[in-house]
Scaffold this active site. Sequence first.
Site, PDB file in Angstrom:
ATOM      1  CE  LYS A  46      24.831  40.327  48.314  1.00  0.00           C
ATOM      2  NZ  LYS A  46      25.717  40.753  49.396  1.00  0.00           N
ATOM      3  N   GLY A  92      36.505  39.812  46.274  1.00  0.00           N
ATOM      4  CA  GLY A  92      35.215  39.344  45.757  1.00  0.00           C
ATOM      5  C   GLY A  92      34.165  40.432  45.918  1.00  0.00           C
TER       6      GLY A  92
HETATM    7  P1  ATR Z   1      31.968  37.321  48.617  1.00  0.00           P
HETATM    8  O1  ATR Z   1      30.791  37.748  47.805  1.00  0.00           O
HETATM    9  O2  ATR Z   1      31.598  36.818  49.984  1.00  0.00           O
HETATM   10  O3  ATR Z   1      33.032  38.351  48.662  1.00  0.00           O
HETATM   11  P2  ATR Z   1      33.398  35.889  46.580  1.00  0.00           P
HETATM   12  O4  ATR Z   1      33.017  36.960  45.619  1.00  0.00           O
HETATM   13  O5  ATR Z   1      33.271  34.471  46.156  1.00  0.00           O
HETATM   14  O6  ATR Z   1      32.541  36.015  47.913  1.00  0.00           O
HETATM   15  O7  ATR Z   1      34.905  36.178  47.081  1.00  0.00           O
HETATM   16  C1  ATR Z   1      35.641  35.296  47.869  1.00  0.00           C
HETATM   17  C2  ATR Z   1      37.029  35.876  48.122  1.00  0.00           C
HETATM   18  O8  ATR Z   1      37.771  34.937  48.931  1.00  0.00           O
HETATM   19  C3  ATR Z   1      37.864  36.076  46.869  1.00  0.00           C
HETATM   20  O9  ATR Z   1      38.728  37.165  47.085  1.00  0.00           O
HETATM   21  C4  ATR Z   1      38.670  34.763  46.796  1.00  0.00           C
HETATM   22  O10 ATR Z   1      39.891  34.851  46.089  1.00  0.00           O
HETATM   23  P3  ATR Z   1      39.908  34.751  44.461  1.00  0.00           P
HETATM   24  O11 ATR Z   1      39.343  36.030  43.956  1.00  0.00           O
HETATM   25  O12 ATR Z   1      41.359  34.580  44.143  1.00  0.00           O
HETATM   26  O13 ATR Z   1      39.074  33.545  44.114  1.00  0.00           O
HETATM   27  C5  ATR Z   1      38.971  34.558  48.256  1.00  0.00           C
HETATM   28  N1  ATR Z   1      39.279  33.170  48.578  1.00  0.00           N
HETATM   29  C6  ATR Z   1      38.395  32.164  48.795  1.00  0.00           C
HETATM   30  N2  ATR Z   1      39.053  31.017  49.117  1.00  0.00           N
HETATM   31  C7  ATR Z   1      40.386  31.310  49.120  1.00  0.00           C
HETATM   32  C8  ATR Z   1      41.581  30.565  49.376  1.00  0.00           C
HETATM   33  N3  ATR Z   1      41.531  29.290  49.709  1.00  0.00           N
HETATM   34  N4  ATR Z   1      42.764  31.206  49.278  1.00  0.00           N
HETATM   35  C9  ATR Z   1      42.823  32.522  48.944  1.00  0.00           C
HETATM   36  N5  ATR Z   1      41.723  33.273  48.697  1.00  0.00           N
HETATM   37  C10 ATR Z   1      40.518  32.698  48.777  1.00  0.00           C
END
Ligand code: ATR
Length: 300
Positions: free
Chosen positions: A75, A138
């Site tokens: 994206k 994210g």
């Molecule tokens: P998307 O495009 O769907 O938003 P992404 O950019 O990979 O996907 O974002 C995932 C989000 O979920 C992020 O905010 C991530 O936190 P980090 O930025 O700290 O990585 C959050 N996330 C995913 N798994 C998590 C977990 N187990 N605990 C806390 N936050 C999580």
Amino acid sequence: MQIDDRITGRSKIAGIIGNPLEHSISPQLHNTLSRLLGNDLAYIPLRVEKNDLGNAVKGLIAVNAAGFNITIPYKQDIMKHLDVISEEALLYGAVNTVKNNGGKLYGYNTDADGFLRSFREEAGIGFENREVAVLGAGGAARAIAVKIALEKASRINIVNRTLSKASEIAEVINNKIRPAASIFSPEEFEKQNVISRCDIIVNTTSIGMYPDVGSSPVNRAYTFLQSQVVYDVIYNPVKTRLLKDAEGSGCKVVNGLGMLIYQGIYAYEIWTGLKVSESVVKELFKLLLEYWEHAIIREE
Ligand code: ATR
């Protein structure tokens, strides 16, 4: 058996670029939309390896595709291959829809509009003068948090374990829209009980997504206020732990299927110039909800 003439030599084509694509339901969504509208547009998955993104885009121009969607992980990368990018997509830092106009490529982001329409229709309220918590920072969070700021929320609290990513989104909002964004680590958010001040809570993290169905991004000891509206971008499962907990406290809850459907409808309108009527929207929702519930059961 009959001849399958849904795709012919006259059909226009569109598709979705991403990797992986196995779990995307955009092909089913767009091909159903074509049938409901009686429109001859065929939509296919286009799995592309990282180094081939530019070639794939050139190929789609060469075959005169009407346009295409872009999903994870391209994206952002797609932006350098486009001729014109909408102002909102620039603010969100991501493009999910491209229209091909005779070889000139126009980039849009329909995720945020999809989120907003789904939220407004399903929650029955808007964001003006509301305090909001956005959980996660994210790609999805950025489009959603910026959109909420454009919709004049009184405050947007962005919560993320990686604080620098929350900070990047807050900077965009505070510098380019209005100084209305604050950032919190999950620990500070809980310690200061910020959630109790929020009218609306939006989860954009993957916490609670299948197969992690027992987890919630909000401490399970928290009791939601009945007046709070809780939105989860996750749609597998249809009701996450977060939504079940909030619903148990009497809150209005909404999952991410509506966002998925509306971002697709907006993309389809951009490619074809058609307006998808309310009756087609309704029929698509009904068909996709039924299909999705069965698809989830088959997979589990
Ligand atoms: P998307 O495009 O769907 O938003 P992404 O950019 O990979 O996907 O974002 C995932 C989000 O979920 C992020 O905010 C991530 O936190 P980090 O930025 O700290 O990585 C959050 N996330 C995913 N798994 C998590 C977990 N187990 N605990 C806390 N936050 C999580």
